[in-house]
Design an enzyme around this catalytic site. Structure first.
Site, PDB file in Angstrom:
ATOM      1  N   GLY A 162       1.014  -1.346  -0.180  1.00 28.73           N
ATOM      2  CA  GLY A 162       0.152   0.231  -0.291  1.00 28.73           C
ATOM      3  C   GLY A 162       0.908   1.232  -0.344  1.00 28.73           C
ATOM      4  O   GLY A 162       0.862   2.839   0.755  1.00 28.73           O
ATOM      5  N   ALA A 211       2.175   2.804  -1.920  1.00 22.23           N
ATOM      6  CA  ALA A 211       1.269   4.246  -2.772  1.00 22.23           C
ATOM      7  C   ALA A 211       0.480   5.432  -1.936  1.00 22.23           C
ATOM      8  O   ALA A 211      -0.367   6.894  -2.748  1.00 22.23           O
ATOM      9  CB  ALA A 211       0.785   4.627  -4.399  1.00 22.23           C
ATOM     10  N   ILE A 221      -0.827   7.210   3.428  1.00 26.03           N
ATOM     11  CA  ILE A 221       0.633   7.139   4.936  1.00 26.03           C
ATOM     12  C   ILE A 221       1.698   6.243   4.080  1.00 26.03           C
ATOM     13  O   ILE A 221       2.491   6.309   4.536  1.00 26.03           O
ATOM     14  CB  ILE A 221      -0.486   5.913   5.773  1.00 26.03           C
ATOM     15  CG1 ILE A 221      -1.213   6.259   6.290  1.00 26.03           C
ATOM     16  CG2 ILE A 221       0.170   5.329   6.969  1.00 26.03           C
ATOM     17  CD1 ILE A 221      -2.663   5.961   7.200  1.00 26.03           C
ATOM     18  N   HIS A 243     -11.077   4.162  18.017  1.00 26.12           N
ATOM     19  CA  HIS A 243     -11.644   4.542  18.594  1.00 26.12           C
ATOM     20  C   HIS A 243     -11.993   3.779  20.167  1.00 26.12           C
ATOM     21  O   HIS A 243     -12.287   4.560  21.313  1.00 26.12           O
ATOM     22  CB  HIS A 243     -12.788   4.856  18.619  1.00 26.12           C
ATOM     23  CG  HIS A 243     -13.959   4.322  17.936  1.00 26.12           C
ATOM     24  ND1 HIS A 243     -13.810   4.506  16.185  1.00 26.12           N
ATOM     25  CD2 HIS A 243     -14.871   3.339  18.313  1.00 26.12           C
ATOM     26  CE1 HIS A 243     -14.861   3.140  15.830  1.00 26.12           C
ATOM     27  NE2 HIS A 243     -14.860   3.065  17.361  1.00 26.12           N
TER      28      HIS A 243
HETATM   29  P1  ADP Z   1      -4.578   6.121   3.985  1.00 28.71           P
HETATM   30  O1  ADP Z   1      -4.626   7.371   4.432  1.00 28.71           O
HETATM   31  O2  ADP Z   1      -5.014   5.185   4.443  1.00 28.71           O
HETATM   32  O3  ADP Z   1      -2.621   6.000   3.991  1.00 28.71           O
HETATM   33  P2  ADP Z   1      -4.820   5.669   1.014  1.00 28.71           P
HETATM   34  O4  ADP Z   1      -6.377   5.974   0.611  1.00 28.71           O
HETATM   35  O5  ADP Z   1      -4.279   7.266   0.845  1.00 28.71           O
HETATM   36  O6  ADP Z   1      -5.127   5.964   2.206  1.00 28.71           O
HETATM   37  O7  ADP Z   1      -4.125   4.662   0.762  1.00 28.71           O
HETATM   38  C1  ADP Z   1      -4.203   3.422   1.146  1.00 28.71           C
HETATM   39  C2  ADP Z   1      -3.132   2.823  -0.533  1.00 28.71           C
HETATM   40  O8  ADP Z   1      -3.589   1.146  -0.115  1.00 28.71           O
HETATM   41  C3  ADP Z   1      -3.982   3.021  -1.615  1.00 28.71           C
HETATM   42  O9  ADP Z   1      -2.355   3.012  -2.901  1.00 28.71           O
HETATM   43  C4  ADP Z   1      -4.338   1.663  -2.762  1.00 28.71           C
HETATM   44  O10 ADP Z   1      -4.126   1.438  -3.687  1.00 28.71           O
HETATM   45  C5  ADP Z   1      -3.645   0.496  -1.510  1.00 28.71           C
HETATM   46  N1  ADP Z   1      -4.205  -0.324  -1.963  1.00 28.71           N
HETATM   47  C6  ADP Z   1      -5.781  -0.708  -1.955  1.00 28.71           C
HETATM   48  N2  ADP Z   1      -6.014  -2.359  -1.455  1.00 28.71           N
HETATM   49  C7  ADP Z   1      -4.737  -3.322  -2.054  1.00 28.71           C
HETATM   50  C8  ADP Z   1      -4.210  -4.145  -2.639  1.00 28.71           C
HETATM   51  N3  ADP Z   1      -5.485  -4.945  -2.062  1.00 28.71           N
HETATM   52  N4  ADP Z   1      -3.361  -4.544  -1.550  1.00 28.71           N
HETATM   53  C9  ADP Z   1      -2.305  -2.900  -2.194  1.00 28.71           C
HETATM   54  N5  ADP Z   1      -2.489  -1.616  -1.807  1.00 28.71           N
HETATM   55  C10 ADP Z   1      -3.760  -1.747  -1.806  1.00 28.71           C
END
Ligand code: ADP
Length: 264
Positions: A10, A12, A15, A132
């Site tokens: 995750g 990109a 966080i 929470h």
């Molecule tokens: P946060 O603010 O919690 O970081 P975001 O939506 O900005 O939330 O980041 C969540 C990241 O997780 C995104 O980059 C998204 O592409 C990634 N993501 C969603 N599903 C998956 C998955 N199955 N495997 C890996 N990354 C994922």
């Protein structure tokens, strides 16, 4: 100390990006695997220009997940989807729990020692964590503070996420401070793995220090992961009451996570 391979799944995201950069700055990291379902090549190229020794590699899409995980010592999962209008907390839980479940299954396949080092119930831990369900214990010398200050401190801790959402006014949630917290925790895991003594970090784990099967408390981290779960110190009457008041909700959250994992 041994140089370690760390993956951010995750990477990109809101966080994931600052977390990737913080791990690039960590001297114990030799290799940094950045995985996401989209946009990781750009993040990896950018982070790789930070001139520290860690070698950065970006992986994108499920077909590259195995390569991203292979040989990893520590895996950090900030992956998920944000809550959209009309989505209940339950909908969001199911989607994000499903994402984390899939990723954990891939971890057990491609770098099983990461899971084995932790309790087999690690996954339940992740599934039940909710911000929470939170009452700060032993955080400050609270017994000596006046009641109104104690109440304000507690409320501010519980509402930390909301405070950031409101301040960002529709443009996001807490990401930088969350990334920092994740990086501190990953650093403690790396120090423990590398044999440093007395690495104690507040960790949400399977636990018998209260009647709840999972609880966040001070934990010693070592080469085998969780080495010791420390009992709670002396609590003030205020803390005792806060802890009791929180138990029912925490119990329900844990039950939800356990049910999800066992497929009921
Ligand atoms: P946060 O603010 O919690 O970081 P975001 O939506 O900005 O939330 O980041 C969540 C990241 O997780 C995104 O980059 C998204 O592409 C990634 N993501 C969603 N599903 C998956 C998955 N199955 N495997 C890996 N990354 C994922």
């Amino acid at each position: 100390p041994a140089k370690r391979k760390v993956a951010v799944l995750g990477a990109a995201g809101g966080i994931g990006q600052p977390l990737a950069m913080l791990m690039k700055l960590n001297p114990a990291v030799a290799e940094l695997s950045l995985y996401d379902i989209a946009a990781t090549p750009g993040v990896a190229a950018d982070v790789s220009h930070v001139n520290t020794p860690a070698q950065v590699q970006g992986y994108v899409g499920e077909e590259q997940l195995g390569d991203a995980l292979s040989g990893c010592d520590v895996v950090i999962i900030p992956a998920g989807v944000p809550r959209k209008p009309g989505m209940t907390r339950d909908d969001l839980f199911k989607i994000n729990a499903g994402i984390v479940k899939n990723l954990c299954e891939a971890i057990s396949k491609h770098c099983p020692e990461v899971i084995e080092r932790n309790s087999p119930d690690l996954f339940v831990d992740i599934m039940t964590a909710r911000s929470h369900d939170l009452f700060p214990l032993e955080a400050t010398p609270k017994a000596e503070l006046p009641q109104d200050v104690l109440d304000a401190l507690t409320k501010r801790t519980q509402d930390g996420g909301t405070e950031v959402v409101q301040a960002k006014a529709g443009k996001g949630s807490a990401t930088l401070s969350m990334a920092y917290a994740g990086a501190i925790f990953a650093d403690a895991c790396l120090k423990g793995l590398n044999g440093m003594e007395d690495v104690v970090q507040c960790t949400y784990v399977q636990s018998s220090i209260t009647e709840l099967p999972y609880f966040a408390s001070k934990v010693t981290l070592g080469p085998k992961g969780v080495e010791e779960v420390h009992p709670l110190g002396k609590l003030s009457d205020y803390e005792k009451a806060g802890l009791e008041a929180m138990k029912a909700e925490l119990h329900d959250s844990i039950e939800k996570g356990v049910k999800f994992v066992s497929g009921q």
